[in-house]
Design a protein around this motif. Structure first.
Motif, PDB file in Angstrom:
ATOM      1  N   VAL A  73       0.835  -1.208   0.000  1.00  0.00           N
ATOM      2  CA  VAL A  73       0.000   0.000   0.000  1.00  0.00           C
ATOM      3  C   VAL A  73       0.865   1.251   0.000  1.00  0.00           C
ATOM      4  CG1 VAL A  73      -1.592   1.375   1.406  1.00  0.00           C
ATOM      5  CG2 VAL A  73      -2.034  -1.067   1.049  1.00  0.00           C
ATOM      6  N   ASN A  74       1.884   1.259   0.830  1.00  0.00           N
ATOM      7  CA  ASN A  74       2.778   2.422   0.907  1.00  0.00           C
ATOM      8  C   ASN A  74       3.517   2.641  -0.404  1.00  0.00           C
ATOM      9  OD1 ASN A  74       2.034   2.904   3.555  1.00  0.00           O
ATOM     10  ND2 ASN A  74       3.767   1.779   4.426  1.00  0.00           N
ATOM     11  N   PHE A  75       3.958   1.541  -1.031  1.00  0.00           N
ATOM     12  CA  PHE A  75       4.713   1.657  -2.277  1.00  0.00           C
ATOM     13  C   PHE A  75       3.843   2.231  -3.393  1.00  0.00           C
ATOM     14  CE2 PHE A  75       6.150  -0.093  -6.354  1.00  0.00           C
ATOM     15  CZ  PHE A  75       7.463   0.351  -6.374  1.00  0.00           C
ATOM     16  N   VAL A  76       2.634   1.678  -3.548  1.00  0.00           N
ATOM     17  CA  VAL A  76       1.745   2.154  -4.613  1.00  0.00           C
ATOM     18  C   VAL A  76       1.322   3.596  -4.357  1.00  0.00           C
ATOM     19  CG1 VAL A  76      -0.451   1.797  -5.802  1.00  0.00           C
ATOM     20  CG2 VAL A  76       0.905  -0.186  -5.077  1.00  0.00           C
ATOM     21  N   SER A  77       0.969   3.917  -3.120  1.00  0.00           N
ATOM     22  CA  SER A  77       0.514   5.280  -2.792  1.00  0.00           C
ATOM     23  C   SER A  77       1.608   6.300  -3.055  1.00  0.00           C
ATOM     24  CB  SER A  77       0.073   5.346  -1.322  1.00  0.00           C
ATOM     25  OG  SER A  77      -1.049   4.517  -1.084  1.00  0.00           O
ATOM     26  N   TYR A  96      -2.294  -9.889  -1.698  1.00  0.00           N
ATOM     27  CA  TYR A  96      -2.260  -9.251  -0.379  1.00  0.00           C
ATOM     28  C   TYR A  96      -3.457  -8.352  -0.110  1.00  0.00           C
ATOM     29  CZ  TYR A  96       2.637 -10.760  -0.282  1.00  0.00           C
ATOM     30  OH  TYR A  96       3.773 -11.509  -0.300  1.00  0.00           O
ATOM     31  N   LEU A  97      -4.060  -7.806  -1.151  1.00  0.00           N
ATOM     32  CA  LEU A  97      -5.127  -6.826  -0.961  1.00  0.00           C
ATOM     33  C   LEU A  97      -6.468  -7.394  -1.385  1.00  0.00           C
ATOM     34  CD1 LEU A  97      -3.406  -3.622  -2.390  1.00  0.00           C
ATOM     35  CD2 LEU A  97      -3.600  -4.310  -0.001  1.00  0.00           C
ATOM     36  N   GLN A  98      -7.507  -7.082  -0.610  1.00  0.00           N
ATOM     37  CA  GLN A  98      -8.874  -7.357  -1.016  1.00  0.00           C
ATOM     38  C   GLN A  98      -9.591  -6.002  -1.035  1.00  0.00           C
ATOM     39  OE1 GLN A  98      -7.865  -9.693   1.855  1.00  0.00           O
ATOM     40  NE2 GLN A  98      -6.954 -10.882   0.212  1.00  0.00           N
ATOM     41  N   SER A  99     -10.712  -5.917  -0.366  1.00  0.00           N
ATOM     42  CA  SER A  99     -11.378  -4.617  -0.263  1.00  0.00           C
ATOM     43  C   SER A  99     -10.530  -3.698   0.603  1.00  0.00           C
ATOM     44  CB  SER A  99     -12.771  -4.789   0.354  1.00  0.00           C
ATOM     45  OG  SER A  99     -13.621  -5.441  -0.562  1.00  0.00           O
ATOM     46  N   VAL A 119      -6.396  -3.119 -15.247  1.00  0.00           N
ATOM     47  CA  VAL A 119      -6.461  -4.509 -14.799  1.00  0.00           C
ATOM     48  C   VAL A 119      -6.475  -4.536 -13.277  1.00  0.00           C
ATOM     49  CG1 VAL A 119      -5.345  -6.768 -14.785  1.00  0.00           C
ATOM     50  CG2 VAL A 119      -5.211  -5.325 -16.832  1.00  0.00           C
ATOM     51  N   LEU A 120      -7.471  -5.189 -12.687  1.00  0.00           N
ATOM     52  CA  LEU A 120      -7.564  -5.339 -11.233  1.00  0.00           C
ATOM     53  C   LEU A 120      -7.774  -6.807 -10.906  1.00  0.00           C
ATOM     54  CD1 LEU A 120      -9.907  -2.369 -10.229  1.00  0.00           C
ATOM     55  CD2 LEU A 120      -7.417  -2.481 -10.012  1.00  0.00           C
ATOM     56  N   GLU A 121      -6.806  -7.390 -10.193  1.00  0.00           N
ATOM     57  CA  GLU A 121      -6.895  -8.775  -9.754  1.00  0.00           C
ATOM     58  C   GLU A 121      -6.419  -8.842  -8.310  1.00  0.00           C
ATOM     59  OE1 GLU A 121      -5.364 -13.272 -10.963  1.00  0.00           O
ATOM     60  OE2 GLU A 121      -4.767 -11.537 -12.158  1.00  0.00           O
ATOM     61  N   LEU A 122      -7.371  -8.842  -7.388  1.00  0.00           N
ATOM     62  CA  LEU A 122      -7.033  -8.775  -5.975  1.00  0.00           C
ATOM     63  C   LEU A 122      -7.119 -10.154  -5.316  1.00  0.00           C
ATOM     64  CD1 LEU A 122      -8.746  -5.399  -5.086  1.00  0.00           C
ATOM     65  CD2 LEU A 122      -6.465  -5.850  -5.997  1.00  0.00           C
ATOM     66  N   GLY A 123      -6.803 -10.202  -4.012  1.00  0.00           N
ATOM     67  CA  GLY A 123      -6.646 -11.460  -3.284  1.00  0.00           C
ATOM     68  C   GLY A 123      -7.867 -12.342  -3.224  1.00  0.00           C
ATOM     69  N   GLU A 124      -7.714 -13.500  -2.574  1.00  0.00           N
ATOM     70  CA  GLU A 124      -8.746 -14.525  -2.558  1.00  0.00           C
ATOM     71  C   GLU A 124      -9.630 -14.470  -1.310  1.00  0.00           C
ATOM     72  OE1 GLU A 124      -6.876 -18.257  -3.114  1.00  0.00           O
ATOM     73  OE2 GLU A 124      -6.178 -17.783  -5.142  1.00  0.00           O
ATOM     74  N   GLY A 125      -9.527 -13.431  -0.533  1.00  0.00           N
ATOM     75  CA  GLY A 125     -10.381 -13.308   0.646  1.00  0.00           C
ATOM     76  C   GLY A 125     -11.693 -12.653   0.276  1.00  0.00           C
ATOM     77  N   GLU A 126     -11.989 -11.563   0.924  1.00  0.00           N
ATOM     78  CA  GLU A 126     -13.223 -10.810   0.646  1.00  0.00           C
ATOM     79  C   GLU A 126     -13.145 -10.190  -0.745  1.00  0.00           C
ATOM     80  OE1 GLU A 126     -15.715  -6.996   2.485  1.00  0.00           O
ATOM     81  OE2 GLU A 126     -13.907  -7.755   3.471  1.00  0.00           O
ATOM     82  N   TRP A 127     -14.236 -10.325  -1.488  1.00  0.00           N
ATOM     83  CA  TRP A 127     -14.231  -9.810  -2.848  1.00  0.00           C
ATOM     84  C   TRP A 127     -14.216  -8.282  -2.835  1.00  0.00           C
ATOM     85  CZ3 TRP A 127     -17.032 -12.867  -7.187  1.00  0.00           C
ATOM     86  CH2 TRP A 127     -16.623 -14.193  -7.131  1.00  0.00           C
ATOM     87  N   PHE A 128     -13.495  -7.736  -3.779  1.00  0.00           N
ATOM     88  CA  PHE A 128     -13.363  -6.287  -3.900  1.00  0.00           C
ATOM     89  C   PHE A 128     -14.621  -5.704  -4.534  1.00  0.00           C
ATOM     90  CE2 PHE A 128     -12.054  -2.806  -6.832  1.00  0.00           C
ATOM     91  CZ  PHE A 128     -11.821  -1.841  -5.865  1.00  0.00           C
ATOM     92  N   ARG A 129     -15.210  -4.727  -3.873  1.00  0.00           N
ATOM     93  CA  ARG A 129     -16.374  -4.041  -4.418  1.00  0.00           C
ATOM     94  C   ARG A 129     -15.907  -2.793  -5.140  1.00  0.00           C
ATOM     95  NH1 ARG A 129     -21.860  -3.864  -3.988  1.00  0.00           N
ATOM     96  NH2 ARG A 129     -22.847  -1.824  -4.239  1.00  0.00           N
ATOM     97  N   ALA A 130     -16.077  -2.782  -6.443  1.00  0.00           N
ATOM     98  CA  ALA A 130     -15.583  -1.668  -7.254  1.00  0.00           C
ATOM     99  C   ALA A 130     -16.316  -0.380  -6.900  1.00  0.00           C
ATOM    100  CB  ALA A 130     -15.758  -1.977  -8.731  1.00  0.00           C
ATOM    101  N   GLU A 144     -10.057  -5.301 -17.432  1.00  0.00           N
ATOM    102  CA  GLU A 144      -9.997  -6.673 -16.942  1.00  0.00           C
ATOM    103  C   GLU A 144     -10.184  -6.665 -15.433  1.00  0.00           C
ATOM    104  OE1 GLU A 144      -6.788 -10.357 -16.607  1.00  0.00           O
ATOM    105  OE2 GLU A 144      -6.691  -8.985 -18.320  1.00  0.00           O
ATOM    106  N   LEU A 145     -11.220  -7.360 -14.971  1.00  0.00           N
ATOM    107  CA  LEU A 145     -11.541  -7.429 -13.544  1.00  0.00           C
ATOM    108  C   LEU A 145     -11.618  -8.892 -13.105  1.00  0.00           C
ATOM    109  CD1 LEU A 145     -14.409  -4.766 -13.393  1.00  0.00           C
ATOM    110  CD2 LEU A 145     -11.998  -4.417 -12.862  1.00  0.00           C
ATOM    111  N   VAL A 146     -10.944  -9.211 -12.004  1.00  0.00           N
ATOM    112  CA  VAL A 146     -10.935 -10.563 -11.469  1.00  0.00           C
ATOM    113  C   VAL A 146     -11.315 -10.512  -9.989  1.00  0.00           C
ATOM    114  CG1 VAL A 146      -9.577 -12.652 -11.077  1.00  0.00           C
ATOM    115  CG2 VAL A 146      -9.120 -11.227 -13.097  1.00  0.00           C
ATOM    116  N   ARG A 147     -12.285 -11.310  -9.594  1.00  0.00           N
ATOM    117  CA  ARG A 147     -12.734 -11.414  -8.208  1.00  0.00           C
ATOM    118  C   ARG A 147     -13.178 -10.063  -7.643  1.00  0.00           C
ATOM    119  NH1 ARG A 147     -12.426 -15.639  -5.313  1.00  0.00           N
ATOM    120  NH2 ARG A 147     -12.323 -14.414  -3.404  1.00  0.00           N
ATOM    121  N   CYS A 148     -14.210  -9.535  -8.223  1.00  0.00           N
ATOM    122  CA  CYS A 148     -14.739  -8.278  -7.689  1.00  0.00           C
ATOM    123  C   CYS A 148     -16.253  -8.242  -7.861  1.00  0.00           C
ATOM    124  CB  CYS A 148     -14.080  -7.077  -8.355  1.00  0.00           C
ATOM    125  SG  CYS A 148     -14.679  -6.710  -9.998  1.00  0.00           S
TER     126      CYS A 148
END
Length: 449
Positions: A73-77, A96-99, A119-130, A144-148
């Protein structure tokens, strides 16, 4: 006398910006940032990158997931805060990131940067709400959206420049996905993967490439005159099987009744089963004059309805060049089957596959209708070059008889070569039997897989 030595030129610092960006785009973003130590001129070269690919490699290896998430998060921000100029492509692929509110903030920032490829492909926990700002990316060409989870606002009128849409494991209402597709009027490529119990009507006048994978109850291609390639994999559940059993409409016509430009068709598991609902052997509303390649997997040659689907496809594709079919029977060669006289009495005799050159039959079990189909192809393909046969792994006995029967079929093409593909364990035994019992047949080649 003092001689002045020529100063060394700094080639790295004076490279043109286009070459600098080419170099930086070949590096992981973390390494691209590190080029700032090369010289003062390179200190912020990375900040002008237009292609941004963030993934788990952006953070140092650690077994502490919380620390890794914080570092990412710090690196991207910080990267986005220091970035200067346009961003054409933004890709975030991480486990590493979900919602996260941070992702929402990044997207809000990017919505003002005229991003064309997202392209957004986030972790396998809680699905990301766009967040709603996703629908403010007015210049998007590829998404491209994966798991959201996707919920377009009522005011959304579509991505007017979007040409490529890829949705994998996306939660979205059926009417919303249909509206999303139809509102993107320039859409050329569409991929929908891992959807559950979806009834889908696709209206996309410029669509050329379509990939569908999931539990589809119904698929209708209503306005897709430009489609050139289709790949479909359907998963069967009890609910969908019951729906198939109650359906009375012709799935073949709904799905392939309006694709005059089709050049390549790939049907994976359960495709021919789905297409057989309501189907009859006959002409299609529009012949597939440009269809050159057909691949059908797990076709049941013990089900006449599925055989009819295969026949209807190839009989309405006058320029077909390559046909590949895999069987689904796990039984050894049967001696009895219903409608065995079909190939002599009902199957069209006058048809000729004028351009068919390659036929590949895999997982072949030798059931009667399967053999009838091969005989039909060999006898009506005057320019056939290769007929490749791969027996099913379940056929352990009778392979020699299968081969002998195949070789007895009449061939319309004098150049047709029969290739019998064997696994290594069965190859030596089959060759020995063949040599001991036969004087040989022309155009026979036995290969080891």
């Amino acid at each position: 006398m003092h001689t002045e030595l020529p100063s060394e030129e700094d080639y790295i610092s004076d490279l043109p910006q286009s070459i600098v960006e080419t170099i930086l785009t070949k590096l992981p973003l973390r390494d691209a940032v590190r080029t700032s130590i090369l010289s003062s001129k390179w200190r912020y070269k990375w900040a002008a990158l237009t292609q941004l690919e963030f993934d788990d490699k952006c953070v140092l290896g650690t077994h502490d997931r919380t620390l890794a998430e914080t570092n990412l998060v710090n690196f991207v921000s910080r990267f986005l805060f220091l970035h200067d100029g346009p961003i054409h492509r933004f890709s975030l692929s991480t486990a590493y990131l979900q919602s996260s509110p941070d992702v929402d903030q990044w997207l809000l920032f990017l919505s003002r940067k005229d991003v064309k490829d997202l392209v957004l492909e986030l972790g396998e926990g809680e699905w990301f709400r766009a967040p709603s700002c996703l629908f403010a990316f007015k210049k998007l060409v590829r998404l491209e959206l994966v798991r959201c989870e996707l919920d377009p606002p009522l005011s959304f009128k579509g991505f007017l420049n979007l040409k490529h849409l890829n949705l994998q494991q996306v939660l979205i209402a059926p009417d919303a996905v249909e509206n999303l597709i139809s509102s993107c009027t320039l859409l050329e490529s569409l991929t929908l993967s891992y959807f559950d119990s979806l009834e889908l009507t696709i209206r996309a006048p410029n669509l050329k490439y379509l990939i569908l994978e999931g539990e589809f109850k119904d698929i209708c291609l209503e306005n897709t005159p430009m489609l050139v390639a289709i790949s479909v994999a359907m998963y069967m559940t009890d609910d969908i099987a019951e729906h198939f059993g109650q359906s009375s409409s012709c799935n073949f016509d709904k799905f392939l009744g309006g694709v005059p430009s089709l050049q390549r068709l790939i049907g994976h598991i359960y495709f021919t089963k789905y297409m057989s609902i309501g189907n009859t052997l006959g002409k299609t509303p529009t012949p597939y004059r440009q269809l050159k390649v057909i691949e059908l997997y797990q076709v049941s040659f013990e089900d006449m309805k599925e055989i009819m689907v295969v026949l209807r496809l190839i009989l309405n594709a006058p320029n077909l060049q390559e046909l590949q079919i895999s069987g689904s029977s796990n039984s050894s060669s049967a001696t009895e089957a219903p409608d065995l006289d079909f190939w002599e009495k009902e199957c069209p005799r006058e048809c000729t596959f004028e351009r068919l050159k390659i036929v590949k039959m895999t997982d072949m079990s030798g059931v009667p209708h399967e053999m009838g189909f091969v005989k039909f192809l060999l006898g009506n393909s005057p320019v056939l070059e290769i007929m490749s046969i791969t027996p099913s792994v379940y056929v352990t006995e009778g392979r020699l008889n299968l081969l002998i029967e195949l070789l007895r079929f009449r061939r319309a093409s004098a150049e047709a070569e029969l290739i019998f593909v064997q696994d290594q364990n069965s190859l030596q035994k089959l060759v020995s039997l063949w040599l001991s019992e036969n004087n040989g047949y022309p155009s026979l080649l036995i290969l080891s897989a």
